[in-house]
Write a protein that holds these residues in place. Structure first.
Motif, PDB file in Angstrom:
ATOM      1  N   PHE A 201       0.777  -1.262  -0.070  1.00  0.00           N
ATOM      2  CA  PHE A 201      -0.166   0.037  -0.105  1.00  0.00           C
ATOM      3  C   PHE A 201       0.663   1.426   0.069  1.00  0.00           C
ATOM      4  N   GLY A 202       1.736   1.191   0.645  1.00  0.00           N
ATOM      5  CA  GLY A 202       2.809   2.287   0.846  1.00  0.00           C
ATOM      6  C   GLY A 202       3.440   2.566  -0.570  1.00  0.00           C
ATOM      7  N   ARG A 203       3.899   1.562  -1.321  1.00  0.00           N
ATOM      8  CA  ARG A 203       4.423   1.779  -2.723  1.00  0.00           C
ATOM      9  C   ARG A 203       3.356   2.258  -3.496  1.00  0.00           C
ATOM     10  N   PHE A 204       2.206   1.743  -3.214  1.00  0.00           N
ATOM     11  CA  PHE A 204       0.860   2.469  -4.147  1.00  0.00           C
ATOM     12  C   PHE A 204       0.791   3.868  -4.021  1.00  0.00           C
ATOM     13  N   THR A 205       0.944   4.178  -2.592  1.00  0.00           N
ATOM     14  CA  THR A 205       0.657   5.721  -2.552  1.00  0.00           C
ATOM     15  C   THR A 205       1.713   6.502  -2.890  1.00  0.00           C
ATOM     16  N   GLU A 206       3.168   5.877  -3.143  1.00  0.00           N
ATOM     17  CA  GLU A 206       3.969   6.701  -3.666  1.00  0.00           C
ATOM     18  C   GLU A 206       4.106   6.701  -5.243  1.00  0.00           C
ATOM     19  N   TRP A 207       3.521   5.735  -5.757  1.00  0.00           N
ATOM     20  CA  TRP A 207       3.281   5.610  -7.172  1.00  0.00           C
ATOM     21  C   TRP A 207       2.260   6.860  -7.578  1.00  0.00           C
ATOM     22  N   ILE A 208       0.983   6.591  -6.706  1.00  0.00           N
ATOM     23  CA  ILE A 208      -0.082   7.741  -6.859  1.00  0.00           C
ATOM     24  C   ILE A 208       0.495   9.294  -6.873  1.00  0.00           C
TER      25      ILE A 208
END
Length: 181
Positions: free
Chosen positions: A25-32
């Motif tokens: 989820f953290g990687r997803f937020t960084e991608w966003i």
């Protein structure tokens, strides 16, 4: 009685999942956060809004879904929904980056302390070597001076012994007598 650690029960592997999903989820937020900060995202969002407004302004009344007379209420709601999700995701990504920065700063501080300690150690070693070299030079000089003094005394003693035995004294500090031996 807790049987979590019992040998007759299988090991639970579900404990590692929360960290993995949290990291995902953290990687997803960084991608966003990275995607929303690009000119491409801004261009696409602009095109989306232009298309929305054009559709709801230029198309026949039967196919419009957001009326101009209502001030494009649905568009406003869609953009508000996008912003309400984007802001927390960006903040989460910033928090992760802050954590990484904090770790990096701590590692840099430790590295700087080690470098300082190494530099101080090397400086002490250089000073010790310089002092040892100075001592060696001084000892060498003082040994040479002592040797010369001893040679002079030995020559004087040889001259006295020669006078007492009736031999001719050496005038060059006993060198002639040494050569004759």
């Amino acid at each position: 009685m807790a049987r979590d650690n019992a040998l007759d029960s299988p090991a639970r592997r579900g404990r590692a999942q929360p960290k993995q999903s949290r990291d995902r989820f953290g990687r997803f937020t960084e991608w966003i956060a990275r995607a929303m900060g690009t000119p491409t995202f801004l261009a696409l969002l602009t095109l989306f809004c232009v298309a929305w407004i054009a559709w709801n302004s230029l198309m026949p009344a039967g196919v419009r879904f957001d009326e101009v007379s209502n001030g494009f209420t649905a568009l406003t709601l869609v953009l508000s929904l996008q912003a309400s999700y984007a802001a927390p995701l960006i903040l989460l990504a910033q928090n992760r980056q802050d954590d990484r920065d904090r770790v990096q700063i701590e590692q840099d501080r430790q590295r700087a302390e080690r470098n300082l300690a190494d530099t101080e150690y090397l400086a002490r070693e250089v000073v010790a070597l310089r002092m040892a070299m100075t001592d060696l030079v001084e000892q060498s000089l003082s040994r040479d001076v002592l040797r010369q003094e001893l040679r002079t005394l030995l020559a004087e003693l040889d001259d006295r012994a020669a006078l007492e035995t009736g031999e001719r004294p050496a005038t060059d500090g006993g060198a002639a007598k040494k050569e004759s031996r």
